[in-house]
Design a protein around this motif. Structure first.
Motif, PDB file in Angstrom:
ATOM      1  N   GLU A 303     -15.736  -2.755  24.219  1.00  0.00           N
ATOM      2  CA  GLU A 303     -17.103  -2.526  23.714  1.00  0.00           C
ATOM      3  C   GLU A 303     -17.969  -1.767  24.703  1.00  0.00           C
ATOM      4  O   GLU A 303     -18.971  -1.166  24.326  1.00  0.00           O
ATOM      5  CB  GLU A 303     -17.758  -3.863  23.374  1.00  0.00           C
ATOM      6  N   GLY A 331     -12.438  -0.343  20.094  1.00  0.00           N
ATOM      7  CA  GLY A 331     -12.805   0.897  19.403  1.00  0.00           C
ATOM      8  C   GLY A 331     -11.693   1.920  19.503  1.00  0.00           C
ATOM      9  O   GLY A 331     -10.891   1.914  20.447  1.00  0.00           O
ATOM     10  N   ARG A 332     -11.633   2.781  18.511  1.00  0.00           N
ATOM     11  CA  ARG A 332     -10.726   3.926  18.548  1.00  0.00           C
ATOM     12  C   ARG A 332     -11.406   5.070  17.804  1.00  0.00           C
ATOM     13  O   ARG A 332     -12.393   4.867  17.089  1.00  0.00           O
ATOM     14  CB  ARG A 332      -9.372   3.608  17.933  1.00  0.00           C
ATOM     15  N   ARG A 333     -10.895   6.266  17.979  1.00  0.00           N
ATOM     16  CA  ARG A 333     -11.489   7.423  17.332  1.00  0.00           C
ATOM     17  C   ARG A 333     -11.025   7.505  15.890  1.00  0.00           C
ATOM     18  O   ARG A 333      -9.824   7.459  15.605  1.00  0.00           O
ATOM     19  CB  ARG A 333     -11.111   8.702  18.082  1.00  0.00           C
ATOM     20  N   PRO A 339     -16.526   6.991  16.239  1.00  0.00           N
ATOM     21  CA  PRO A 339     -15.929   5.721  16.683  1.00  0.00           C
ATOM     22  C   PRO A 339     -15.641   4.801  15.499  1.00  0.00           C
ATOM     23  O   PRO A 339     -16.444   4.670  14.573  1.00  0.00           O
ATOM     24  CB  PRO A 339     -17.001   5.126  17.597  1.00  0.00           C
ATOM     25  N   TRP A 341     -14.639   0.866  14.913  1.00  0.00           N
ATOM     26  CA  TRP A 341     -14.592  -0.417  15.618  1.00  0.00           C
ATOM     27  C   TRP A 341     -13.781  -1.414  14.819  1.00  0.00           C
ATOM     28  O   TRP A 341     -13.968  -1.562  13.603  1.00  0.00           O
ATOM     29  CB  TRP A 341     -16.003  -0.947  15.851  1.00  0.00           C
ATOM     30  N   ASP A 365     -11.862  -3.599   9.942  1.00  0.00           N
ATOM     31  CA  ASP A 365     -12.881  -2.586  10.250  1.00  0.00           C
ATOM     32  C   ASP A 365     -14.253  -3.261  10.290  1.00  0.00           C
ATOM     33  O   ASP A 365     -14.735  -3.790   9.290  1.00  0.00           O
ATOM     34  CB  ASP A 365     -12.864  -1.494   9.179  1.00  0.00           C
ATOM     35  N   THR A 367     -16.893  -1.525  11.776  1.00  0.00           N
ATOM     36  CA  THR A 367     -17.755  -0.423  12.216  1.00  0.00           C
ATOM     37  C   THR A 367     -19.161  -0.559  11.644  1.00  0.00           C
ATOM     38  O   THR A 367     -20.159  -0.382  12.356  1.00  0.00           O
ATOM     39  CB  THR A 367     -17.152   0.923  11.797  1.00  0.00           C
ATOM     40  N   LYS A 370     -20.934  -3.280  13.413  1.00  0.00           N
ATOM     41  CA  LYS A 370     -21.212  -2.861  14.783  1.00  0.00           C
ATOM     42  C   LYS A 370     -22.367  -1.865  14.811  1.00  0.00           C
ATOM     43  O   LYS A 370     -23.271  -1.960  15.651  1.00  0.00           O
ATOM     44  CB  LYS A 370     -19.955  -2.221  15.372  1.00  0.00           C
ATOM     45  N   ASN A 371     -22.344  -0.909  13.884  1.00  0.00           N
ATOM     46  CA  ASN A 371     -23.424   0.088  13.838  1.00  0.00           C
ATOM     47  C   ASN A 371     -24.755  -0.569  13.484  1.00  0.00           C
ATOM     48  O   ASN A 371     -25.806  -0.187  14.006  1.00  0.00           O
ATOM     49  CB  ASN A 371     -23.085   1.182  12.833  1.00  0.00           C
TER      50      ASN A 371
END
Length: 810
Positions: A303, A331-333, A339, A341, A365, A367, A370-371
């Protein structure tokens, strides 16, 4: 049915003939399920999967097994639960899901969606309870999907019939068991495909055939369906394929494939053995690319953005050390470079005591969550209009800057900027356009500030820049000039080009000792106000003298509040002379302050403090009351002063006070002074600041009978023609014109012009600040009506002035 935890390993088949491989796989599914699965028999808990233990707050099996199920249900929900369970009188009967309040082992309450299924445990009737936690939306979503998949793919074949025995529902498990697709059987009699069934309300083992003629041994239960009124509407058939190995494999594959959660099975050699579609999507690769390979090439980070080597990854912890890892965020692309997450969980697939272990890796997932969290954090630390740092972050940046000072040329500069005349922009263009301008200002300051500088907005039109780039006074001045210059380029708004200037205060420190962030911000603010006092659109560097003035101002404000209730404040009267008769016809009331420690405080110093602090309202009312009372006393006790009038100044705050007119009439009533004996003086600059409001208030005052005059005329940039709109009867020419008129021809011409035009409008003219005989002679020659100044009488206490008032005409 899952085997009771802690019981011996099953033999080749369990007591109802299910192969042990199927039991193992079903148990693995139950243990991996995000839903809590609890089985109770005769009201006693006999099984709970890991999710069930977690929801109940149980550390181990013994915390639940053998305990009454009622002990984990809220007392208000026990009755409805027992009623629902009593209605499940047939094998395969289902109740729910319903929302219920459950209890953990330590008595904490949690909400769950509860589904109860009548089933068989070790050959005897039992109840299987599926719990879905309603407090965690992500878990709720995954649990709902898992439950739907379980019903559609993992659970037994489910076939629904209408009243005449025609198929209305044929789930995927039924398709897998019998080989007939749903669209082929829906609407047709069920006996064409199954051959025979147990009686309604009973269950038993029957022999069927698949579409291709392959025999199928199934345990089938038939339950009657009824509507709300109790009338029969059809039946539901639950079929369990007891040629279980193939069926279990198909069911397992279908469940895993339908999950939104990515699943990878990694062998002991570190190579991926199987993946589900969600894993393909989340890893951004196809099954062919993943299976047989390792996950070493997948770049992930923690993180904090630090790349995670293989040795620190969850799968390695489970493989090498047999540890279970839950919900680690990595995280990964993603496919578009953004990103992605993931919440990753990992556990050994088989714990045979020998490392490395095969591993089940699951990831979801997160993301969006997280966002959303990042957005909340940004909102808590940044100004919503400009996205600049807010006050809290700005103060933290100053504190961090002070902590970083180490000497050797280090310095910290704080620049406090306030836009000049921004209220005019808001009032004329509206706050929406004002907000657009503030965004442009923020972007320009951010562009001009150094790469390591923090730019913040404190609110309104106040901005702060915290910088390490200015190492000395010259650097601090250059920084402030650069920031102000960035704002001088016109801003285009509504087809207008608005130029926004700014006044700035700068504080530069090289030693953190004795300083705090609040200190620096306060001192920069003081320096900024100094810049405004010196004409605006400039900056001032804070020094000790400014701080002393700021401290004095604060002290004077506190002392002024206290002085309201003491005799430190008193009224001085300055006589006004009628040049035609030479007699005193009026006095002007002037507030004076004798501080017990500081001595005489000039009105030029304490009146602005009273204005800014709001003290001017009680002060103004006190001056009005004392002046009117004194004048009324003089008029009553001395025949020579029966026509004496009093002039009292109004402040800008008083002019906007809705209680002003009522306060004036109340004072006149209390003191007994006739309204026509009171002159209220309003400065020209106050009239021009808000003309329409001023005219409205002045009209109300005139209706009360008081007289109005304009004070300090010539300093507010109004025209004589404009005076026709104001209900005034006199004006006072500002002392700045009087002081030099005797030897400055231009000022003499201005005074002459004012007198001529004012008389043409029917206004009396008073010249203030008369100090020389030459000035008095000139004013008399020009036809001025009245004068006041040190030449004709200094401001004095009422008792000292009385002899002057009683002098005969001169």
């Amino acid at each position: 049915m899952p085997q009771e935890q802690g019981s011996p390993q099953p033999t080749a088949t369990d007591e109802i003939g299910t192969p042990s491989d199927l039991v193992d796989r079903y148990r693995l599914l139950a243990e991996l399920s995000p839903d809590g699965l609890i089985v109770h028999q005769d009201g006693v808990i006999v099984y709970a999967n890991p999710a069930g233990l977690r929801l109940a707050g149980a550390a181990q099996d013994s915390d639940l097994l053998g305990k009454s199920i009622i002990g984990f249900v809220h007392s208000d929900d026990i009755g409805p639960m027992m009623a629902r369970l009593a209605a499940l009188d047939r094998d395969g009967a289902v109740s729910g899901p319903v929302d219920a309040r459950m209890l953990t082992v330590d008595g904490r309450e949690f909400a769950a969606a509860v589904t109860s299924v009548r089933t068989t445990w070790r050959g005897r009737p039992a109840m299987q309870v599926i719990l879905r936690d309603l407090h965690d939306s992500m878990t709720a979503k995954a649990a709902l999907q898992y439950q739907a998949a379980l019903v559609a793919h993992v659970s037994d074949g489910i076939i629904a019939l209408d009243r005449v025995g025609q198929v209305t529902t044929w789930n995927p498990a039924a398709e897998a068991i019998y080989g007939w697709a749903a669209h082929e059987v829906v609407g047709r009699p069920v006996l064409q495909f199954l051959g025979s069934l147990p009686p309604v309300g009973q269950s038993g083992q029957v022999h069927h055939q698949r579409r291709d003629g392959t025999p199928v041994t199934a345990r089938v239960s038939v339950s009657e369906l009824r509507d709300l009124g109790g009338g029969p509407t059809g039946a539901v058939i639950v079929c369990s394929d007891e040629t279980a190995k193939l069926k279990a494999e198909q069911r397992y594959a279908a469940v895993v494939a339908s999950l939104q959660e990515g699943i990878c099975v990694i062998g002991a050699d570190g190579r991926v053995e199987s993946v589900n579609p969600a894993a393909e999507r989340l890893l951004g690769a196809s099954r062919e690319q993943i299976v047989g390979a390792t996950l070493d090439h997948v770049q992930i980070w923690d993180e904090a953005g630090r790349p995670l080597p293989m040795a620190e990854r969850p799968s390695t912890e489970s493989s090498q050390y047999g540890r279970t890892v839950h919900g680690r965020i990595v995280g990964r692309r993603g496919p578009e470079g953004l990103p992605l997450w993931l919440s990753v969980s990992s556990r050994p697939l088989i714990d045979n005591g020998e490392s490395p272990f095969p591993v089940v890796l699951s990831f979801t997932d997160v993301t969006e969550r997280k966002n959303a969290s990042a957005a909340l954090l940004h909102a808590a630390t940044h100004d919503p209009l400009t996205s600049l740092a807010n006050r809290s972050v700005t103060l933290n940046a100053i504190d961090d800057g002070l902590s970083a000072l180490r000497g050797d040329g280090d310095a910290l500069a704080v620049v406090f900027l306030d836009l000049d005349h921004f209220k005019v922009v808001n009032d004329s263009l509206g706050h929406g356009m004002g907000d657009q301008i503030l965004r442009v200002v923020a972007n320009r300051l951010r562009r001009v500030a150094g790469p390591g500088d923090v730019v913040g907005r404190l609110g309104g039109d106040e901005f702060v820049v915290v910088s390490h780039s200015a190492c000395d006074v010259d650097g601090a001045n250059e920084l402030a000039s650069r920031l102000r210059s960035a704002l001088t380029e016109p801003i285009e708004v509504m087809d207008r080009h608005i130029v926004v200037g700014a006044s700035a205060g700068v504080v530069l420190v090289t030693d953190a000792a004795g300083w705090s962030a609040e200190d620096l911000l306060r001192d920069a603010d003081v320096a900024m106000y100094q810049a405004k006092d010196h004409g605006r659109d400039r900056h001032e560097l804070f020094d000790a003298e400014l701080r002393a003035r700021a401290v004095r101002r604060l002290q004077l404000e506190e002392d002024l509040r206290a002085a309201l209730d003491t005799d430190q404040l008193w009224i001085a009267h300055q006589p006004v002379i009628d040049l035609h008769t030479g007699r005193v016809i009026s006095t002007e009331a002037l507030l004076r302050w004798n501080h017990p420690e500081l001595g005489f405080i000039s009105p030029a110093e304490f009146i602005p403090i009273a204005e800014e602090s709001g003290l001017i309202l009680p002060l103004g009312l006190r001056v009005l009351e004392d002046a009117c009372a004194q004048t009324a006393l003089w008029r009553r006790t001395h025949d020579e002063l029966a026509e004496l009038t009093i002039a009292v100044n109004l402040s800008a705050r008083q002019l906007t006070d809705p209680c002003l007119v009522g306060g004036v009439t109340a004072v006149l009533a209390r003191t007994g002074l006739p309204a026509e004996a009171l002159w209220l003086e309003i400065t020209e600059s106050m009239l021009m600041a808000d003309t329409e409001n001023a005219i409205h208030v002045m009209d109300e005052l005139r209706r009360c009978g008081v007289h109005l005059s304009i004070d300090d005329f010539g300093t507010g940039y109004s025209s004589l023609a404009y005076l026709r709109r104001f209900p005034v009867e006199a004006l006072k020419i500002d002392r700045s014109f009087i002081s030099s008129m005797h030897d400055d021809q231009d000022d003499a011409v201005i005074v002459d012009t004012v007198l001529t035009l004012a008389h043409g409008l029917g206004l009396r003219v008073v010249a203030e600040g008369v100090e020389l005989q030459e000035q008095l002679d000139k004013l008399r020659a020009l036809g001025c009506d009245e004068v006041q100044g040190y030449l004709t009488g200094r401001p004095s206490r009422a008792s000292d002035l009385l002899p002057t008032l009683l002098l005969p005409c001169s």
